[in-house]
Design an enzyme around this catalytic site. Structure first.
Site, PDB file in Angstrom:
ATOM      1  N   VAL A 100       0.864  -1.185   0.000  1.00  0.00           N
ATOM      2  CA  VAL A 100       0.000   0.000   0.000  1.00  0.00           C
ATOM      3  C   VAL A 100       0.901   1.236   0.000  1.00  0.00           C
ATOM      4  O   VAL A 100       1.743   1.397   0.889  1.00  0.00           O
ATOM      5  CB  VAL A 100      -0.946   0.005   1.229  1.00  0.00           C
ATOM      6  CG1 VAL A 100      -1.827   1.243   1.206  1.00  0.00           C
ATOM      7  CG2 VAL A 100      -1.792  -1.270   1.256  1.00  0.00           C
ATOM      8  N   HIS A 104       3.228   3.592   6.244  1.00  0.00           N
ATOM      9  CA  HIS A 104       2.630   2.976   7.433  1.00  0.00           C
ATOM     10  C   HIS A 104       3.677   2.171   8.173  1.00  0.00           C
ATOM     11  O   HIS A 104       4.622   1.651   7.577  1.00  0.00           O
ATOM     12  CB  HIS A 104       1.449   2.074   7.070  1.00  0.00           C
ATOM     13  CG  HIS A 104       1.743   1.057   6.005  1.00  0.00           C
ATOM     14  ND1 HIS A 104       1.791   1.399   4.671  1.00  0.00           N
ATOM     15  CD2 HIS A 104       2.027  -0.259   6.082  1.00  0.00           C
ATOM     16  CE1 HIS A 104       2.081   0.310   3.966  1.00  0.00           C
ATOM     17  NE2 HIS A 104       2.241  -0.713   4.790  1.00  0.00           N
TER      18      HIS A 104
HETATM   19  P1  5GP Z   1       2.660  -3.447   3.304  1.00  0.00           P
HETATM   20  O1  5GP Z   1       3.076  -4.700   2.597  1.00  0.00           O
HETATM   21  O2  5GP Z   1       2.280  -2.353   2.335  1.00  0.00           O
HETATM   22  O3  5GP Z   1       3.665  -3.022   4.323  1.00  0.00           O
HETATM   23  O4  5GP Z   1       1.390  -3.839   4.147  1.00  0.00           O
HETATM   24  C1  5GP Z   1       0.086  -3.436   3.853  1.00  0.00           C
HETATM   25  C2  5GP Z   1      -0.811  -4.044   4.910  1.00  0.00           C
HETATM   26  O5  5GP Z   1      -2.094  -3.490   4.751  1.00  0.00           O
HETATM   27  C3  5GP Z   1      -0.965  -5.571   4.815  1.00  0.00           C
HETATM   28  O6  5GP Z   1      -0.537  -6.150   6.042  1.00  0.00           O
HETATM   29  C4  5GP Z   1      -2.454  -5.773   4.567  1.00  0.00           C
HETATM   30  O7  5GP Z   1      -2.977  -6.889   5.257  1.00  0.00           O
HETATM   31  C5  5GP Z   1      -3.063  -4.475   5.056  1.00  0.00           C
HETATM   32  N1  5GP Z   1      -4.288  -4.082   4.369  1.00  0.00           N
HETATM   33  C6  5GP Z   1      -4.499  -4.067   3.030  1.00  0.00           C
HETATM   34  N2  5GP Z   1      -5.737  -3.618   2.770  1.00  0.00           N
HETATM   35  C7  5GP Z   1      -6.304  -3.334   3.954  1.00  0.00           C
HETATM   36  C8  5GP Z   1      -7.586  -2.826   4.321  1.00  0.00           C
HETATM   37  O8  5GP Z   1      -8.463  -2.542   3.512  1.00  0.00           O
HETATM   38  N3  5GP Z   1      -7.822  -2.667   5.656  1.00  0.00           N
HETATM   39  C9  5GP Z   1      -6.875  -2.972   6.599  1.00  0.00           C
HETATM   40  N4  5GP Z   1      -7.209  -2.768   7.867  1.00  0.00           N
HETATM   41  N5  5GP Z   1      -5.654  -3.452   6.288  1.00  0.00           N
HETATM   42  C10 5GP Z   1      -5.384  -3.628   4.984  1.00  0.00           C
END
Ligand code: 5GP
Length: 121
Positions: A100, A104
């Site tokens: 995303v 974060h």
């Molecule tokens: P990244 O790989 O970008 O560090 O992690 C993105 C995180 O966002 C993942 O752990 C995934 O499960 C979480 N995520 C993706 N879409 C959503 C959503 O719609 N709601 C929530 N609460 N988490 C999400």
């Protein structure tokens, strides 16, 4: 790459899709990850439009950075993991497998965590 206002966390910030909110202050929002990897798995995001940790570090104001880091601490306290311990993860870019494109931090805990990095896949 420029910030995409249609990313899923931007939609959560605008209230267009729901989240399971854990904590909020002026500069940050924290909510439970939809696919938790541990009993505690909270995502903390700044309210401003920042793609990555580098983008945030380069462009955010001192107040935003302080507010964000205080939110990280508040989440750890609220989740009850200050004494037991926890892990913070910020994925960035392709090698970091950031899914995303809104900065974060994952706060993960509530059990004894495994090795910092799993075997390569
Ligand atoms: P990244 O790989 O970008 O560090 O992690 C993105 C995180 O966002 C993942 O752990 C995934 O499960 C979480 N995520 C993706 N879409 C959503 C959503 O719609 N709601 C929530 N609460 N988490 C999400």
């Amino acid at each position: 790459m420029s910030y995409d206002p249609q990313n899923i966390f931007a939609k959560i910030l605008r209230g267009e899709i729901p989240c399971d909110r854990v904590f909020e202050n002026e500069h940050a929002l924290a909510f439970n990850d939809i696919r938790p990897q541990a009993p505690v798995h909270v995502l903390i995001i700044p309210k401003g439009d920042y793609e990555s940790s580098s983008d945030f570090a380069a462009k955010a104001s001192p107040e935003e950075i302080a507010g964000f880091m205080r939110a990280v601490h508040a989440v750890a306290e609220k989740a009850g993991v200050l004494d037991s311990g926890y892990r913070l993860i910020a994925n960035a870019g392709e090698d970091g497998r950031q899914e995303v494109q809104h900065f974060h931090i994952h706060l993960i805990g509530g059990r004894r965590l495994g090795a910092m990095l799993p075997p390569s896949r």
